[in-house]
Design an enzyme around this catalytic site. Structure first.
Site, mmCIF file in Angstrom:
data_model
loop_
_atom_site.group_PDB
_atom_site.id
_atom_site.type_symbol
_atom_site.label_atom_id
_atom_site.label_comp_id
_atom_site.label_asym_id
_atom_site.label_seq_id
_atom_site.Cartn_x
_atom_site.Cartn_y
_atom_site.Cartn_z
ATOM 1 N N ASP A 97 -15.325 -17.276 3.007
ATOM 2 C CA ASP A 97 -14.868 -16.168 2.188
ATOM 3 C C ASP A 97 -15.461 -16.376 0.796
ATOM 4 O OD1 ASP A 97 -13.604 -13.851 1.392
ATOM 5 O OD2 ASP A 97 -11.695 -14.372 2.298
ATOM 6 N N GLU B 225 -1.854 -1.507 -3.798
ATOM 7 C CA GLU B 225 -1.731 -2.508 -2.736
ATOM 8 C C GLU B 225 -3.128 -2.816 -2.213
ATOM 9 O OE1 GLU B 225 0.192 -1.710 0.974
ATOM 10 O OE2 GLU B 225 -0.604 0.309 1.159
#
Length: 884
Positions: free
Chosen positions: A278, A626
């Site tokens: 990542d 979000e």
């Protein structure tokens, strides 16, 4: 007289000719290829080994970073591995935008998701070859895509849960496998694109502490919940890439985990692709206040590669790996192994072969945003909509109503269609726009009604009427063909508003790259005094100045995000505005936005409702609040995650005021995660869940509202009643989580979804006894016993008579979405494998007890209060099977 040639002489001449041809071919071949790896007739392994053997250590290391540079002497072009296509090709210009992944999960339609993956990879291939023909090899222009996200949405507070297919490992696995197959294609030699299963493993928030957290689980939870979807992606879909996660698991960083990357991924499952970190996850190994696993970047890089991470999204590997080899912290052989995996993927994609050899290169560019793909996006949006409640058949609405109010912060918000990790749509059909299209003869009254949350207004483009540049309305725009505003601008013009999506043309015709910059200057003169929020939504990088004071700056934004500040403005008083924006990738966008913070939004909503016969309230959340590790701190929200799962208070207040008027009210939810809409459930007759539904989402919503489509989506997550029902967010123990282990009563259960018609189940056929390790066939008949055509999602669950180690109450082991006309009956068949009916022991081992198992078939989960009754009321049929 002609001299005759004997037969033997003739044969000798033929042999000589053949030898000469052979010699010529060999010489031509030697001229054609400087290196053996350029010979497409050789096996990929041979070509990869030859390529790596030609490289210096420094060159090898350079190819293990996501932005790998060219090696000119070997004829290896630069390549950027970073690309996204979660629900459409992202950040690479205009593309078809499908519903967010959580909406795809709600379709419960495996074949549809395969088609979506196929359409996305069609556009990906077409875009890549267009970029390549233009000499562009930058970020978001390659063929290696970091999707799908097949983490388990174990807790509704997780902001990135919208990127997943839901909370169930089986559903996630089926959707993930079909999406991956659609992406990677079926050519026996060449991959269409590379898909990446992420984030491996045991990863689902919290966002704000993901760089330092160390999660623990039981072996049973690991095997039963967190690994199955990844195992399916590797064993069934042959996914070519896996992305490791930021966090630690059992004290090892996921990108440096011997357990995850070696023991499980490669040894147990036989994964032969490459692992990518990542982004900047390797930095977390050694940076202060993070994982603390290494002292230096050199040690961190060596640890990651030694444990199985091959590609670094970030800047840790180069040049640190070279130093690690020279210091004998890691063997160069490990570098070669990692690089061979990476180059194998590039060869499989056909990157070192002529385009004419690669079938996928022939996909025409007109597939991008094609009518066929648009129809597929709209179909997916319709299939994703879940009818949560429909009291007294409030829906569908009649099209001859004279007036309707469309109210709410999400009624006309384009960003709410998209979710995160999205492409740039050509269409943005909001619920308001679609309802106006659906009802051309009705009066449609619109009002925002409230902010999305307290302190988070809906920002809109600053109009030209308050922007001034000398005698002109708008701002002065100076456009440069570089990233630093250097030299004289190529173009100087007046821009009436700053609302640009430069697709497909760039603002400067002569640009040969994606790099350019713009400086806008002028004045902002408001027509009303008040407190305002001023924002700049842009990709890449930029700065905003007001009265020569820098208000904010940002850089390396990979998709458009909004930065903002709050200020008090006086009517008629000018404020100097300067925006400096620069772009470095293929999706340039910039919008100058604002909102008045002290506006009375409620009064206009009440007036709109009073003038209307029906009210559609468009509520929910927004990808602006979000999502992934966001700087958002609001009541109920926490850095992209949520601290509360109810609707924001501003929206609850709006809903109560509108409902008190006594009009019929339908609530349409648009969000990426479960919402505790308890008040709406008790007081509103009809509720739709539509997620972040893509560029045609508003039209899909209108089709359902007015009966042009019969909804059949099912919840891929549990809707809980309160955050009090949830365990600690940081606990990865599955106790009391998801439908499989939750001991309370949900607001809406996983698998729940209503229809405008009725379905009945009959003739459930299963064997009474089964020998251990044999598959179990299941046959059931489903009839549309209502008046309209509709889809039904047939769900198959299994439970054990004796739960092992507090195992699941029941588990989804099969589902099929079918379409039935009124009075039509279809037979649906399932096969339950021994792996599916095995229990997972506390040691994480599969074990089959000679205890009866029970299966349930219906349009929803078994009713825990009446789970063995064969009743039309519950529409769940059940049978017990003895294992011998």
């Amino acid at each position: 007289m002609k001299k005759r040639i004997s037969l033997s002489g003739f044969i000798m001449i033929l042999i000589a000719i053949q030898l000469n041809v052979g010699c010529t071919s060999k010489k031509e071949k030697e001229k054609e290829y400087d290196y053996n790896f350029q010979d497409s007739s050789l096996e990929i392994d041979e070509r990869v080994n030859d390529m790596i053997s030609q490289m210096t250590l420094s060159e090898k290391v350079s190819q293990m970073r996501y932005d790998a540079p060219a090696i000119a002497r070997l004829g290896i072009p630069e390549y950027n591995w970073w690309n996204e296509c979660l629900h459409g090709v992202a950040r690479a210009g205009e593309a078809t935008v499908f519903p967010q992944a959580i909406g795809m999960g709600a379709t419960f339609d495996k074949s549809l998701i395969f088609k979506v993956g196929t359409a996305i990879s069609d556009e990906a291939r077409a875009k890549h070859h267009r970029f390549s023909d233009q000499g562009k090899r930058g970020i978001y222009q390659g063929l290696t895509f970091w999707t799908p996200n097949i983490n388990i949405f174990r807790d509704p507070r997780w902001g990135r849960g919208q990127e997943t297919y839901g909370e169930d490992p089986y559903l996630t696995g089926r959707m993930g496998v079909n999406f991956i197959k659609g992406l990677q294609g079926d050519d026996p030699k060449y991959l269409k694109v590379v898909a990446t299963a992420k984030h491996f493993a045991v990863h689902s928030g919290p966002e704000k502490s993901r760089h330092e957290d160390n999660y623990q689980t039981s072996n049973r939870d690991l095997k039963e919940t967190y690994l199955p979807a990844f195992e399916a992606a590797i064993r069934e879909a042959n996914v070519q890439s896996v992305m490791c996660a930021y966090n630690r698991y059992r004290d090892e960083a996921c990108c440096g985990s011997n357990l995850l990357l070696n023991d499980i991924l490669r040894k147990e499952w036989g994964f032969d692709g490459y692992v990518v970190s990542d982004c900047w996850a390797i930095n977390d190994f050694w940076k202060p206040n993070r994982h603390g696993l290494s002292e230096t970047a050199v040690e961190a890089s060596a640890l990651a590669v030694d444990r199985g991470t091959d590609l670094n999204c970030g800047n840790a590997f180069d040049p640190n790996l070279e130093e690690a080899v020279l210091k004998e912290i890691i063997d160069e052989e490990k570098i070669d192994i990692a690089l061979s995996r990476l180059m194998t993927a590039r060869f499989k994609l056909g990157m070192f072969d002529p385009d004419k050899m690669v079938s996928w290169s022939k996909i025409p560019y007109d597939v991008v945003c094609s009518e066929e793909h648009y129809k597929l996006s709209e179909k997916t949006a319709r299939e994703s909509i879940v009818l949560l409640k429909n009291e007294n058949k409030t829906l569908p609405l009649k099209k001859d109503i004279p007036s309707i109010a469309v109210i709410g912060p999400n009624a006309n918000a384009k960003q709410v269609l998209l979710g995160n990790y999205h492409g740039t749509p050509h269409n943005s059909i909001t619920p308001l726009k679609a309802i106006k299209e659906k009802l051309p003869n009705a009066k449609v009254h619109y009002a925002k009604g409230s902010d999305i949350a307290k302190g988070w207004p809906l920002l809109q483009t600053i109009p030209s009427s308050v922007l001034h540049n000398g005698k002109s309305s708008g701002l002065k725009g100076e456009y440069f063909d570089n990233k630093e505003w250097k030299g004289n601008p190529k173009i100087t013009r007046n821009d009436s508003v700053i609302n640009f999506v430069w697709m497909p043309k760039k603002p400067i015709d002569s640009l040969t790259s994606d790099a350019f910059s713009v400086r806008w200057t002028g004045q902002l003169i408001p027509k009303e005094s008040g407190n305002y929020r001023i924002g700049l939504r842009a990709s890449s990088a930029g700065k905003l100045y007001v009265n020569d004071s820098l208000k904010f700056e940002f850089s390396d934004d990979h998709e458009p995000k909004t930065r903002y500040f709050d200020t008090n403005l006086k009517k008629g008083i000018a404020s100097r505005i300067k925006i400096e924006y620069y772009n470095y990738h293929a999706d340039p966008q910039a919008q100058l936005l604002w909102a008045k913070l002290d506006d009375d939004l409620l009064s206009s909503a009440i007036e709109a409702a009073k003038k209307s016969e029906v009210v559609v309230l468009c509520l929910g959340l927004s990808p602006d609040i979000e999502g992934e590790e966001m700087p958002v701190v609001l009541e109920g929200f926490d850095k992209g995650d949520r601290s509360e799962i109810s609707l924001p208070k501003t929206q609850i207040a709006l809903m109560k005021e509108i409902t008190a008027l006594g009009k019929p009210v339908i609530v349409v939810l648009m969000n990426g995660s479960a919402l505790a809409v308890n008040w709406a459930n008790d007081h509103v007759p009809a509720i739709l869940e539509s997620w972040y539904p893509g560029e045609f989402g508003g039209r899909a919503i209108a089709d359902v509202l007015f009966g042009d489509y019969n909804p059949a989506g099912r919840l891929p997550v549990t809707f809980y009643k309160s955050v009090e029902d949830l365990p600690d967010f940081k606990s990865y123990d599955m106790t009391n989580r998801t439908y499989k282990y939750f001991k309370g009563e949900p607001l809406y259960a996983f698998g729940h979804g209503l229809s405008y018609t009725n379905f009945t189940y009959s003739n459930l056929k299963v064997p009474e006894t089964v020998t251990i390790s044999e598959n179990i066939p299941v046959i059931v008949q489903v009839t549309n016993s209502g008046d309209v055509n509709g889809d039904e999602v047939v769900q198959l669950y299994l439970s054990h008579s004796k739960a092992v180690n507090d195992g699941p109450k029941h588990s989804l082991v099969g589902f099929e979405r079918i379409n039935l006309d009124p009075n039509q009956t279809k037979e649906v068949r399932f096969t339950i494998t021994s792996k599916q009916y095995a229990s997972i022991t506390s040691e994480g081992k599969e074990h089959i007890n000679k205890e009866p198992i029970r299966i349930y078939v219906g349009g929803k989960q078994p009713n825990s209060k009446n789970e063995i009754e064969d009743s039309k009321a519950t529409q769940v049929l059940t049978k017990e099977i003895t294992l011998k």
